[in-house]
Design a protein around this motif. Structure first.
Motif, mmCIF file in Angstrom:
data_model
loop_
_atom_site.group_PDB
_atom_site.id
_atom_site.type_symbol
_atom_site.label_atom_id
_atom_site.label_comp_id
_atom_site.label_asym_id
_atom_site.label_seq_id
_atom_site.Cartn_x
_atom_site.Cartn_y
_atom_site.Cartn_z
ATOM 1 N N SER A 125 -34.741 -13.589 -0.709
ATOM 2 C CA SER A 125 -33.859 -13.308 0.421
ATOM 3 C C SER A 125 -32.432 -13.165 -0.070
ATOM 4 O O SER A 125 -32.098 -13.555 -1.186
ATOM 5 C CB SER A 125 -33.949 -14.407 1.476
ATOM 6 N N LEU A 126 -31.614 -12.617 0.799
ATOM 7 C CA LEU A 126 -30.182 -12.500 0.525
ATOM 8 C C LEU A 126 -29.395 -13.641 1.153
ATOM 9 O O LEU A 126 -28.186 -13.720 0.989
ATOM 10 C CB LEU A 126 -29.655 -11.161 1.057
ATOM 11 N N THR A 127 -30.066 -14.527 1.851
ATOM 12 C CA THR A 127 -29.390 -15.570 2.600
ATOM 13 C C THR A 127 -28.474 -16.410 1.718
ATOM 14 O O THR A 127 -27.313 -16.591 2.027
ATOM 15 C CB THR A 127 -30.415 -16.463 3.322
ATOM 16 N N LYS A 128 -28.968 -16.937 0.630
ATOM 17 C CA LYS A 128 -28.135 -17.783 -0.219
ATOM 18 C C LYS A 128 -27.359 -16.966 -1.248
ATOM 19 O O LYS A 128 -26.276 -17.352 -1.665
ATOM 20 C CB LYS A 128 -28.988 -18.846 -0.886
ATOM 21 N N ALA A 129 -27.905 -15.839 -1.650
ATOM 22 C CA ALA A 129 -27.240 -15.023 -2.667
ATOM 23 C C ALA A 129 -25.991 -14.338 -2.131
ATOM 24 O O ALA A 129 -25.039 -14.116 -2.872
ATOM 25 C CB ALA A 129 -28.201 -13.969 -3.207
ATOM 26 N N VAL A 130 -25.970 -13.998 -0.849
ATOM 27 C CA VAL A 130 -24.835 -13.268 -0.284
ATOM 28 C C VAL A 130 -24.117 -14.142 0.742
ATOM 29 O O VAL A 130 -23.018 -14.596 0.519
ATOM 30 C CB VAL A 130 -25.271 -11.918 0.319
ATOM 31 N N TRP A 131 -24.747 -14.386 1.894
ATOM 32 C CA TRP A 131 -24.229 -15.350 2.862
ATOM 33 C C TRP A 131 -25.338 -15.733 3.823
ATOM 34 O O TRP A 131 -26.276 -14.974 4.048
ATOM 35 C CB TRP A 131 -22.971 -14.860 3.578
ATOM 36 N N GLY A 132 -25.201 -16.943 4.384
ATOM 37 C CA GLY A 132 -26.259 -17.518 5.193
ATOM 38 C C GLY A 132 -26.636 -16.713 6.422
ATOM 39 O O GLY A 132 -27.767 -16.765 6.870
ATOM 40 N N GLY A 133 -25.700 -15.987 6.990
ATOM 41 C CA GLY A 133 -25.984 -15.240 8.202
ATOM 42 C C GLY A 133 -26.764 -13.957 7.984
ATOM 43 O O GLY A 133 -27.251 -13.357 8.934
ATOM 44 N N LEU A 134 -26.872 -13.527 6.747
ATOM 45 C CA LEU A 134 -27.613 -12.298 6.445
ATOM 46 C C LEU A 134 -29.074 -12.674 6.220
ATOM 47 O O LEU A 134 -29.493 -13.027 5.130
ATOM 48 C CB LEU A 134 -27.033 -11.592 5.215
ATOM 49 N N ARG A 135 -29.841 -12.633 7.272
ATOM 50 C CA ARG A 135 -31.229 -13.085 7.251
ATOM 51 C C ARG A 135 -32.160 -11.939 6.888
ATOM 52 O O ARG A 135 -32.946 -11.469 7.705
ATOM 53 C CB ARG A 135 -31.612 -13.660 8.616
ATOM 54 N N ILE A 136 -32.047 -11.500 5.654
ATOM 55 C CA ILE A 136 -32.908 -10.436 5.148
ATOM 56 C C ILE A 136 -33.707 -11.003 3.980
ATOM 57 O O ILE A 136 -33.148 -11.553 3.035
ATOM 58 C CB ILE A 136 -32.092 -9.214 4.665
ATOM 59 N N GLY A 137 -35.002 -10.889 4.074
ATOM 60 C CA GLY A 137 -35.869 -11.364 3.009
ATOM 61 C C GLY A 137 -36.954 -10.358 2.726
ATOM 62 O O GLY A 137 -37.052 -9.318 3.392
ATOM 63 N N TRP A 138 -37.761 -10.633 1.742
ATOM 64 C CA TRP A 138 -38.821 -9.713 1.360
ATOM 65 C C TRP A 138 -39.987 -10.471 0.750
ATOM 66 O O TRP A 138 -39.845 -11.606 0.320
ATOM 67 C CB TRP A 138 -38.315 -8.657 0.374
ATOM 68 N N ILE A 139 -41.098 -9.800 0.778
ATOM 69 C CA ILE A 139 -42.317 -10.287 0.125
ATOM 70 C C ILE A 139 -42.779 -9.180 -0.806
ATOM 71 O O ILE A 139 -42.851 -8.024 -0.409
ATOM 72 C CB ILE A 139 -43.434 -10.595 1.150
ATOM 73 N N ARG A 140 -43.077 -9.548 -2.040
ATOM 74 C CA ARG A 140 -43.610 -8.607 -3.015
ATOM 75 C C ARG A 140 -45.018 -9.020 -3.378
ATOM 76 O O ARG A 140 -45.294 -10.197 -3.556
ATOM 77 C CB ARG A 140 -42.769 -8.655 -4.299
ATOM 78 N N GLY A 141 -45.870 -8.047 -3.464
ATOM 79 C CA GLY A 141 -47.237 -8.342 -3.844
ATOM 80 C C GLY A 141 -48.104 -7.118 -3.694
ATOM 81 O O GLY A 141 -47.611 -6.017 -3.409
ATOM 82 N N PRO A 142 -49.398 -7.293 -3.879
ATOM 83 C CA PRO A 142 -50.320 -6.168 -3.737
ATOM 84 C C PRO A 142 -50.299 -5.619 -2.310
ATOM 85 O O PRO A 142 -50.176 -6.370 -1.336
ATOM 86 C CB PRO A 142 -51.691 -6.759 -4.060
ATOM 87 N N ARG A 143 -50.427 -4.320 -2.192
ATOM 88 C CA ARG A 143 -50.376 -3.635 -0.901
ATOM 89 C C ARG A 143 -51.341 -4.264 0.104
ATOM 90 O O ARG A 143 -50.992 -4.495 1.255
ATOM 91 C CB ARG A 143 -50.701 -2.155 -1.085
ATOM 92 N N LEU A 158 -27.615 -4.828 -2.200
ATOM 93 C CA LEU A 158 -28.622 -5.057 -3.250
ATOM 94 C C LEU A 158 -28.231 -4.481 -4.610
ATOM 95 O O LEU A 158 -28.387 -5.171 -5.621
ATOM 96 C CB LEU A 158 -29.984 -4.531 -2.818
ATOM 97 N N PRO A 159 -27.705 -3.249 -4.696
ATOM 98 C CA PRO A 159 -27.351 -2.733 -6.022
ATOM 99 C C PRO A 159 -26.270 -3.556 -6.734
ATOM 100 O O PRO A 159 -26.231 -3.602 -7.955
ATOM 101 C CB PRO A 159 -26.850 -1.311 -5.735
ATOM 102 N N GLY A 160 -25.405 -4.233 -5.983
ATOM 103 C CA GLY A 160 -24.344 -5.031 -6.595
ATOM 104 C C GLY A 160 -24.627 -6.511 -6.643
ATOM 105 O O GLY A 160 -23.742 -7.309 -6.942
ATOM 106 N N LEU A 161 -25.870 -6.890 -6.370
ATOM 107 C CA LEU A 161 -26.220 -8.300 -6.303
ATOM 108 C C LEU A 161 -25.906 -9.032 -7.609
ATOM 109 O O LEU A 161 -25.428 -10.167 -7.587
ATOM 110 C CB LEU A 161 -27.699 -8.464 -5.944
#
Length: 174
Positions: A6-24, A53-56
């Motif tokens: 997620s971007l929550t801790k990497a960017v700021w807490g209010g940006l509630r964007i996360g992801w799951i990676r894995g097999p389709r 994301l590109p500047g993370l």
């Protein structure tokens, strides 16, 4: 294997964007369930995430420096004003887990703190195993003035608890 981020801790807490990676075959059913549950993440948040994301990699060191500074501020304030409190330095994240003395009751103290204008989360709301029933989860990501005010209010609540009073006058921390 699934991984989450997620971007929550990497960017700021209010940006509630996360992801799951894995097999389709594992991720697609989860995406459908999410869409049914909340109809998707807000478009503005998604657009911000796509731009960030590109500047993370360049954001991360600044965010980590700020996290360390705010942790140092919070722990200094707690050491000065609530010296009976103990905690382990966090391995990551943006909160301290503070064990209260046995019998204190984190839920009761959180209610008392709320009456003093400080919202803290009892550990049992974040851990269903019961392992943190006597803990407080205390965020330390606040600006120094906000952290100071929070500790002022927590100190007043702790004093009230120690005196077995329902309310205590606020103490100003300088």
């Amino acid at each position: 294997m699934l991984t989450v981020g997620s971007l929550t801790k990497a960017v700021w807490g209010g940006l509630r964007i996360g992801w799951i990676r894995g097999p389709r075959e594992a991720v697609e059913p989860l995406a459908r369930l999410k869409a049914l549950e909340d109809l998707g993440s807000p478009l503005l948040d998604q657009a911000l995430a796509a731009r960030l994301l590109p500047g993370l990699a360049t954001l991360a060191p600044d965010r980590e420096r700020l996290r360390r500074e705010r942790l140092a501020t919070m722990t200094r304030l707690l050491d000065e004003h609530l010296p009976d409190w103990r905690w382990q330095p966090p391995q990551g994240g943006s909160a301290l887990w503070i064990p209260l003395p046995p019998g204190t009751g984190a839920h009761g103290y959180a209610q008392l703190a709320l009456r003093h204008g400080a919202e803290v989360i009892p550990g049992n709301t974040m851990d269903t195993t019961g392992a943190h029933d006597d803990f407080l989860r205390l965020p330390f990501s606040f600006a120094p003035d906000t952290a100071r005010e929070l500790v002022t209010r927590l100190t007043a609540a702790w004093t009230a608890l120690s005196r077995d009073a329902s309310l205590a006058p606020p103490i100003e921390i300088r």
